[in-house]
Enzyme design. Structure first.
Site, mmCIF file in Angstrom:
data_model
loop_
_atom_site.group_PDB
_atom_site.id
_atom_site.type_symbol
_atom_site.label_atom_id
_atom_site.label_comp_id
_atom_site.label_asym_id
_atom_site.label_seq_id
_atom_site.Cartn_x
_atom_site.Cartn_y
_atom_site.Cartn_z
ATOM 1 C CD GLU A 118 -2.856 -1.226 2.380
ATOM 2 O OE1 GLU A 118 -2.718 -0.409 3.309
ATOM 3 O OE2 GLU A 118 -3.750 -2.095 2.353
ATOM 4 C CG HIS A 169 -5.947 -0.283 4.962
ATOM 5 N ND1 HIS A 169 -4.833 -1.071 5.056
ATOM 6 C CD2 HIS A 169 -6.719 -0.622 6.031
ATOM 7 C CE1 HIS A 169 -4.918 -1.836 6.130
ATOM 8 N NE2 HIS A 169 -6.051 -1.576 6.740
HETATM 9 N N1 LIG Z 1 -9.785 -2.614 6.502
HETATM 10 C C1 LIG Z 1 -9.479 -2.043 7.644
HETATM 11 O O1 LIG Z 1 -9.357 -0.833 7.759
HETATM 12 C C2 LIG Z 1 -9.333 -2.904 8.866
HETATM 13 C C3 LIG Z 1 -9.596 -2.360 10.129
HETATM 14 C C4 LIG Z 1 -9.524 -3.192 11.241
HETATM 15 C C5 LIG Z 1 -9.115 -4.521 11.088
HETATM 16 N N2 LIG Z 1 -8.794 -5.003 9.851
HETATM 17 C C6 LIG Z 1 -8.362 -6.396 9.657
HETATM 18 O O2 LIG Z 1 -9.530 -7.226 9.725
HETATM 19 C C7 LIG Z 1 -9.133 -8.540 10.126
HETATM 20 C C8 LIG Z 1 -10.076 -9.063 11.185
HETATM 21 O O3 LIG Z 1 -9.986 -8.249 12.346
HETATM 22 P P1 LIG Z 1 -10.619 -8.757 13.731
HETATM 23 O O4 LIG Z 1 -10.449 -7.659 14.718
HETATM 24 O O5 LIG Z 1 -11.967 -9.329 13.503
HETATM 25 O O6 LIG Z 1 -9.601 -9.933 14.056
HETATM 26 P P2 LIG Z 1 -9.835 -11.152 15.078
HETATM 27 O O7 LIG Z 1 -8.479 -11.606 15.447
HETATM 28 O O8 LIG Z 1 -10.811 -10.774 16.125
HETATM 29 O O9 LIG Z 1 -10.549 -12.271 14.152
HETATM 30 C C9 LIG Z 1 -9.885 -12.997 13.160
HETATM 31 C C10 LIG Z 1 -10.580 -14.357 13.100
HETATM 32 O O10 LIG Z 1 -10.086 -15.061 11.946
HETATM 33 C C11 LIG Z 1 -9.917 -16.421 12.310
HETATM 34 N N3 LIG Z 1 -8.995 -16.999 11.335
HETATM 35 C C12 LIG Z 1 -7.659 -16.786 11.226
HETATM 36 N N4 LIG Z 1 -7.176 -17.430 10.149
HETATM 37 C C13 LIG Z 1 -8.223 -18.062 9.574
HETATM 38 C C14 LIG Z 1 -8.371 -18.861 8.413
HETATM 39 N N5 LIG Z 1 -7.325 -19.133 7.623
HETATM 40 N N6 LIG Z 1 -9.589 -19.348 8.120
HETATM 41 C C15 LIG Z 1 -10.667 -19.070 8.906
HETATM 42 N N7 LIG Z 1 -10.591 -18.316 10.020
HETATM 43 C C16 LIG Z 1 -9.386 -17.793 10.339
HETATM 44 C C17 LIG Z 1 -9.405 -16.377 13.722
HETATM 45 O O11 LIG Z 1 -9.587 -17.600 14.391
HETATM 46 C C18 LIG Z 1 -10.258 -15.237 14.309
HETATM 47 O O12 LIG Z 1 -11.460 -15.723 14.851
HETATM 48 C C19 LIG Z 1 -7.687 -8.432 10.587
HETATM 49 O O13 LIG Z 1 -6.840 -8.934 9.575
HETATM 50 C C20 LIG Z 1 -7.488 -6.948 10.760
HETATM 51 O O14 LIG Z 1 -6.147 -6.550 10.564
HETATM 52 C C21 LIG Z 1 -8.922 -4.220 8.732
#
Ligand SMILES: NC(=O)c1ccc[n+]([C@@H]2O[C@H](COP(=O)([O-])OP(=O)(O)OC[C@H]3O[C@@H](n4cnc5c(N)ncnc54)[C@H](O)[C@@H]3O)[C@@H](O)[C@H]2O)c1
Length: 398
Positions: free
Chosen positions: A258, A281
């Site tokens: 990015e 993002h």
């Molecule tokens: N776009 C954005 O601006 C933004 C903002 C916040 C978070 N995020 C991203 O969103 C994602 C989710 O955030 P969150 O707070 O819900 O995270 P979290 O850790 O609460 O949840 C992630 C879930 O994914 C599961 N998981 C991991 N690998 C997996 C796989 N291969 N298959 C199935 N399940 C799997 C985990 O067990 C967990 O339950 C993160 O990658 C975070 O960085 C993006």
């Protein structure tokens, strides 16, 4: 106590700290390493966002710093190992923007189902393209959520309120909310879902988990979203799936590489495709999320200063000491080796100090003990506690 808050941290954080009697100085931008070192003199609490690097050199220059608050989600900009070695607590806001991501996902799902970006573009170009063709309601359609954590599970609830049937797949055993149905594999989810949305975390093993095979397995003319991490999806394969029409629309907020700054050039194989929504993002970037981050981190810093609570600290052991009416509280961060607690308590006993309550937690190489005493503490006794070889940091909270 003095706090220095950089990078336009939300004003709510300033009020939370000021109301707790902490003198707050704010500064609009980030500071270079040398400028930060110069500014940190007499500062007890530092607040930053993502652009200020809190390096080992910065922390070494001000080892008396009590805490660092990262008013954002990530903490890569802080040398956490160095912070722990000086007994400096670090906090962040891991959940504050999750609702914002959920709302962007919902907006994208509806926008793709109604082909809104195409209608919008045509009208801006002066073309009246009124047609129901290819436009759908989301009510009654199936949504497959991959990763049922903080974001995935909230999305599940909101999508059901829109009348969607939710399926989810998570590598952990997660409780299904509402009427959501758990799938035992990604393939099972792909067989059911008409819209697939990724919300997995950034563990290394997730690199490339969604590629040509998974896209081919998706139901024909389904929709795809990735608002999690850029490196989990093969975007060349996604481009081919969209161009061939197998995937009817995609919404992507995260990319493997990015641009660093606002205004920088962006490139991606997904640029220029119809019914593909690209956002820079911004899933978690809302004013509400910023306010919640200010409240969340501000409160954590205040509670650590006033009570010693390390709830959700990213580097110190978690301890939530109860409210106490005892005369003094000793917050002692130490190396996690056998016998430290016995040595601390021996010093207290030698000075005839009665322990009213005591809690201990450890995490990796660090131990954290909070001790409430019923008498005031003498300087000689505190010097002896500081002289215990494993002591990293001693604070007295009156
Ligand atoms: N776009 C954005 O601006 C933004 C903002 C916040 C978070 N995020 C991203 O969103 C994602 C989710 O955030 P969150 O707070 O819900 O995270 P979290 O850790 O609460 O949840 C992630 C879930 O994914 C599961 N998981 C991991 N690998 C997996 C796989 N291969 N298959 C199935 N399940 C799997 C985990 O067990 C967990 O339950 C993160 O990658 C975070 O960085 C993006």
């Amino acid at each position: 106590m003095r706090a220095l808050l950089l990078e336009n941290v939300h004003p709510l954080a300033c009020s939370i700290l000021s109301e707790a009697g902490i003198e707050v100085e704010t500064y609009g931008g980030a500071l270079s390493e040398d400028d930060l070192i110069a500014k940190l003199e007499d500062v007890d609490v530092l607040g930053i966002r993502s652009k200020t690097e809190v390096t080992a050199r910065v922390l070494k220059s001000r080892p008396d710093l009590v805490a660092v608050g990262a008013f954002c989600i990530g903490t890569n900009q802080i040398d956490l190992a160095a912070a722990t070695s000086h007994g400096i607590a670090a906090f962040n806001a891991p959940y504050s923007n999750t609702r914002s991501v959920v709302e962007l996902a919902i907006a994208n799902i509806i926008a793709m189902a109604r082909r809104l970006t195409e209608r919008d573009k045509a009208l801006h170009e002066g073309i009246w393209d009124k047609s129901a063709e290819g436009a759908h309601e989301v009510r009654g359609r199936t949504l497959g959520i991959v990763g049922y954590g903080n974001i995935g599970s909230q999305l599940s609830v909101v999508a059901e309120m829109l009348g969607m049937q939710v399926y989810f797949y998570d590598t952990d055993d997660k409780l299904a909310l509402g009427n959501a149905r758990r799938c035992s594999s990604l393939d099972e989810l792909l067989d059911h879902a008409e819209t697939v949305t990724l919300h997995v975390d950034g563990r290394a093993g997730n690199a490339g988990i969604f590629g040509r095979d998974q896209l081919a397995r998706m139901r024909p003319r389904s929709l795809f979203l990735n608002l999690s991490r850029g490196f989990v999806v093969d975007y060349d394969a996604l481009r081919d799936a969209v161009v061939s029409g197998h995937v009817a629309g995609a919404a992507v907020d995260v990319f493997p590489v990015e641009p660093k700054r606002r205004g920088d050039r962006f490139d991606s194989p997904l640029r220029g495709l119809k019914n593909v929504i690209l956002t820079p993002h911004v899933g978690g970037s809302t004013e509400e999320a910023q306010e919640d981050i200010g409240r969340f981190v501000g409160t954590k810093l205040r509670d650590y200063l006033l009570s010693g609570s390390t709830t959700l600290s990213v580097n110190l052991p978690t301890l939530v000491p109860e409210h106490s009416d005892h005369a003094s509280r000793i917050a002692h961060i130490h190396e996690n080796t056998p016998g430290v607690l016995a040595r601390l308590n021996q010093v207290l006993a030698d000075h005839d100090v009665n322990i009213g309550g005591q809690v201990l937690a450890t995490r990796g190489h660090a131990g954290y003990a909070v001790t409430d005493t019923s008498s005031k503490l003498s300087r000689a006794m505190l010097d002896e506690l500081r002289a215990v070889p494993e002591t990293i940091r001693l604070r007295v909270i009156d």
